[in-house]
Scaffold this active site. Structure first.
Site, PDB file in Angstrom:
ATOM      1  N   HIS A 116       0.830  -1.215   0.000  1.00 62.69           N
ATOM      2  CA  HIS A 116       0.000   0.000   0.000  1.00 62.69           C
ATOM      3  C   HIS A 116       0.864   1.265   0.000  1.00 62.69           C
ATOM      4  O   HIS A 116       2.029   1.204  -0.343  1.00 62.69           O
ATOM      5  CB  HIS A 116      -0.996  -0.045   1.167  1.00 62.69           C
ATOM      6  CG  HIS A 116      -1.723  -1.353   1.234  1.00 62.69           C
ATOM      7  ND1 HIS A 116      -2.786  -1.670   0.425  1.00 62.69           N
ATOM      8  CD2 HIS A 116      -1.492  -2.477   1.978  1.00 62.69           C
ATOM      9  CE1 HIS A 116      -3.197  -2.910   0.690  1.00 62.69           C
ATOM     10  NE2 HIS A 116      -2.426  -3.420   1.622  1.00 62.69           N
ATOM     11  N   GLU A 138      -2.298   0.592   7.917  1.00 64.58           N
ATOM     12  CA  GLU A 138      -1.424  -0.496   7.484  1.00 64.58           C
ATOM     13  C   GLU A 138      -0.199   0.011   6.726  1.00 64.58           C
ATOM     14  O   GLU A 138       0.921  -0.470   6.934  1.00 64.58           O
ATOM     15  CB  GLU A 138      -2.204  -1.490   6.607  1.00 64.58           C
ATOM     16  CG  GLU A 138      -1.346  -2.656   6.164  1.00 64.58           C
ATOM     17  CD  GLU A 138      -1.983  -3.523   5.085  1.00 64.58           C
ATOM     18  OE1 GLU A 138      -3.172  -3.326   4.774  1.00 64.58           O
ATOM     19  OE2 GLU A 138      -1.266  -4.383   4.557  1.00 64.58           O
ATOM     20  N   HIS A 154       2.661  -6.945   4.862  1.00 66.36           N
ATOM     21  CA  HIS A 154       1.280  -6.474   5.041  1.00 66.36           C
ATOM     22  C   HIS A 154       0.808  -6.715   6.476  1.00 66.36           C
ATOM     23  O   HIS A 154       1.412  -7.488   7.223  1.00 66.36           O
ATOM     24  CB  HIS A 154       0.324  -7.202   4.087  1.00 66.36           C
ATOM     25  CG  HIS A 154       0.487  -6.781   2.657  1.00 66.36           C
ATOM     26  ND1 HIS A 154      -0.394  -5.934   2.028  1.00 66.36           N
ATOM     27  CD2 HIS A 154       1.451  -7.088   1.748  1.00 66.36           C
ATOM     28  CE1 HIS A 154       0.016  -5.731   0.781  1.00 66.36           C
ATOM     29  NE2 HIS A 154       1.137  -6.424   0.578  1.00 66.36           N
ATOM     30  N   GLU A 206       1.408 -11.523   6.352  1.00 71.37           N
ATOM     31  CA  GLU A 206       0.308 -10.774   6.990  1.00 71.37           C
ATOM     32  C   GLU A 206       0.558 -10.823   8.496  1.00 71.37           C
ATOM     33  O   GLU A 206       0.380 -11.847   9.146  1.00 71.37           O
ATOM     34  CB  GLU A 206      -1.041 -11.410   6.657  1.00 71.37           C
ATOM     35  CG  GLU A 206      -1.424 -11.294   5.178  1.00 71.37           C
ATOM     36  CD  GLU A 206      -2.062  -9.944   4.821  1.00 71.37           C
ATOM     37  OE1 GLU A 206      -2.092  -9.052   5.686  1.00 71.37           O
ATOM     38  OE2 GLU A 206      -2.515  -9.810   3.663  1.00 71.37           O
TER      39      GLU A 206
HETATM   40 ZN   LIG Z   1      -2.269  -5.177   2.806  1.00 73.75          ZN
END
Ligand SMILES: [Zn+2]
Length: 224
Positions: free
Chosen positions: A9, A23, A78, A140
């Site tokens: 992102h 995030e 992430h 993640e």
């Molecule tokens: Zn993400």
């Protein structure tokens, strides 16, 4: 060994948000820690990041950056959302053998360092995993919308712990050697105003200068 770290992102795309956290910001902090540890403590490792600031970069462009550089490994960072807790990692859903092998070695190191719930080694058809030419992983790291996870993610020391887990995994997966020609210092190489790398090993700094000296207007080597 050329490792591309990909903080997910950025810019107008904050990624997941929750509990006062974004995030994109956490991803960048963790990625920078991974880079800084690698270049400060290991020999023969070159690290680049798909972004080193709060900018938007498309998924295909992230893969293209790794492909054109000729990265040996791609690691995308992430934070999860959507109800749950703990850590999970992804490789491309065709499960290339080289990606499986690296995931098998890296995933448990991150779980061990973080001391959180292991949600498992997974595979998915994510663009950055599909479009990269080299083995790749996407991690993640906890759930931003779970209060207990967010409390940990808000802790600066814990973000370094997450990075350390990733580095421990990379060391095992790629037999990275400890030691630095930079005396423990990390140097950014900035070509015409753009940082192209950060290195602890003097040879890597020289290699970066050689790559750019024919075309650059100016090259700056700056200790971090
Ligand atoms: Zn993400």
């Amino acid at each position: 060994m050329k490792i591309m770290i990909d903080p997910g992102h950025g810019g107008h795309d904050p990624g997941a948000v929750g509990n006062g956290l974004q995030e994109k910001t956490l991803n960048l902090t963790i990625a920078r820690h991974i880079r800084d540890i690698l270049v400060a403590e290991y020999q023969g490792v070159e690290v680049r990041m798909t972004r080193d600031s709060d900018v938007f970069i498309g998924l295909s462009q992230r893969a293209a950056l790794a492909n054109s550089w000729g990265a040996n490994y791609f690691m995308s960072i992430h934070i999860n959302a959507g109800g749950g807790t703990g850590f999970e990692s992804y490789i491309y859903n065709t499960r290339p053998a080289s990606s499986v092998r690296a995931q098998d070695l890296i995933h448990p190191q991150i779980v061990q360092a973080m001391g959180v719930t292991d949600r498992g080694k997974k595979s998915a058809n994510f663009a950055v995993l599909r479009e990269t030419n080299m083995p790749a992983i996407l991690t993640e790291n906890l759930f931003i919308d779970r209060a207990a996870d967010a409390t940990r993610l808000a802790n600066a020391t814990f973000l370094r712990t997450i990075a350390r887990g990733h580095v421990n995994g990379l060391e095992r997966a790629f037999n990275l050697r400890k030691g630095s020609g930079g005396g423990g210092n990390v140097y950014r190489v900035i070509v015409d105003g753009t940082q192209v790398g950060a290195y602890g090993d003097h040879q890597n700094i020289l290699n970066e200068i050689r790559r750019n000296v024919g075309t650059a207007r100016n090259i700056l080597v700056q200790r971090t």
